[in-house]
Every structure is written in C-alpha cells, then in structure tokens.
Motif scaffolding. Structure first.
Motif, PDB file in Angstrom:
ATOM      1  N   GLY A   1       0.955  -1.011   0.159  1.00  0.00           N
ATOM      2  CA  GLY A   1      -0.067   0.448   0.135  1.00  0.00           C
ATOM      3  C   GLY A   1       0.629   1.163  -0.096  1.00  0.00           C
ATOM      4  N   PHE A   2       2.483   1.139   0.593  1.00  0.00           N
ATOM      5  CA  PHE A   2       3.178   2.762   0.454  1.00  0.00           C
ATOM      6  C   PHE A   2       4.469   2.354  -0.280  1.00  0.00           C
ATOM      7  CE2 PHE A   2       3.201   1.254   4.530  1.00  0.00           C
ATOM      8  CZ  PHE A   2       4.546   1.172   5.036  1.00  0.00           C
ATOM      9  N   VAL A   3       5.462   3.049  -0.254  1.00  0.00           N
ATOM     10  CA  VAL A   3       6.439   3.462  -0.863  1.00  0.00           C
ATOM     11  C   VAL A   3       7.210   4.702   0.639  1.00  0.00           C
ATOM     12  CG1 VAL A   3       8.928   3.789  -2.375  1.00  0.00           C
ATOM     13  CG2 VAL A   3       6.586   2.656  -2.687  1.00  0.00           C
ATOM     14  N   ARG A   4       7.711   3.939   1.481  1.00  0.00           N
ATOM     15  CA  ARG A   4       8.508   5.106   2.363  1.00  0.00           C
ATOM     16  C   ARG A   4       9.619   5.447   1.420  1.00  0.00           C
ATOM     17  NH1 ARG A   4      12.262   4.683   6.347  1.00  0.00           N
ATOM     18  NH2 ARG A   4      12.212   2.362   6.748  1.00  0.00           N
ATOM     19  N   CYS A   5       9.671   6.875   1.749  1.00  0.00           N
ATOM     20  CA  CYS A   5      10.980   7.858   0.605  1.00  0.00           C
ATOM     21  C   CYS A   5      11.270   8.682   1.925  1.00  0.00           C
ATOM     22  CB  CYS A   5       9.964   8.487  -0.348  1.00  0.00           C
ATOM     23  SG  CYS A   5       9.879   7.291  -1.719  1.00  0.00           S
TER      24      CYS A   5
END
Length: 101
Positions: A57-61
């Motif tokens: 559900g997401f990409v941590r950047c």
C-alpha cells in the motif's frame, strides 16, 4: 527506462504515476524532452526523493539534498534527517538506468 515504464503505465490506465528520483533534474540522465513528454501525459516527478522501503500500500521515502560530487563527478544525494514520508502505491515498478539488463 523509468520514463518508458511510467508512460506505459499511464497509457494502460493507471490513475496516477509518480517517478521518485534521488537527485535534482539537473543530474537526471533523461533528456528534457523525455521529462516534458512524460509530464504532459500526467507523470509526476519527485526530485531529491529516494525510496527506502516498499510495503503493501505504500513506499516509504526520504527527501535528499545534494552533497559533494562523487568519483563520477555527479553530486551525491544525502538523506535529510527527519524528512521521511510515505507515498501511496498499489504497484511499484523498479526501473533504474537507461538500458535494460
């Protein structure tokens, strides 16, 4: 390669497509025309942004700043402490470089 993948995703019906690039636009190897064409098709480009982790559900950047040049002459991206954020993502396409392996 990243722009080809991003534009193909748009053409196949993706609601939104974002390219995360760890350096600034000046250091990007893609041509200005290639970037402009992608943006006209709706591709969003995040500069000075590096992916850290891909999760459901997401990409941590993390946001970057440019440091001193490395051995290749290009300024090295350096993570900014405390500048982490998440991008919502249903799909992630890893496309690094200008040529496929």
């Amino acid at each position: 390669m990243a722009f080809d993948a991003a534009r193909t995703a748009v053409r196949l019906g993706a609601e939104s497509v974002t390219i995360a690039y760890r350096r600034s636009s000046d250091e990007m190897p893609a041509s200005l025309q290639e970037r402009e064409d992608a943006q006209e098709e709706g591709v969003r480009i995040l500069y000075l942004c590096a992916p850290l982790e891909v999760s459901p559900g997401f990409v941590r950047c993390v946001r970057n700043r440019l440091g001193d040049p490395g051995p290749d002459g290009r300024r090295r991206p350096e993570p900014i402490e405390g500048a982490e954020f998440e991008l919502a993502a249903d799909w992630v396409i890893v496309a690094v470089g200008q040529e496929p392996d």
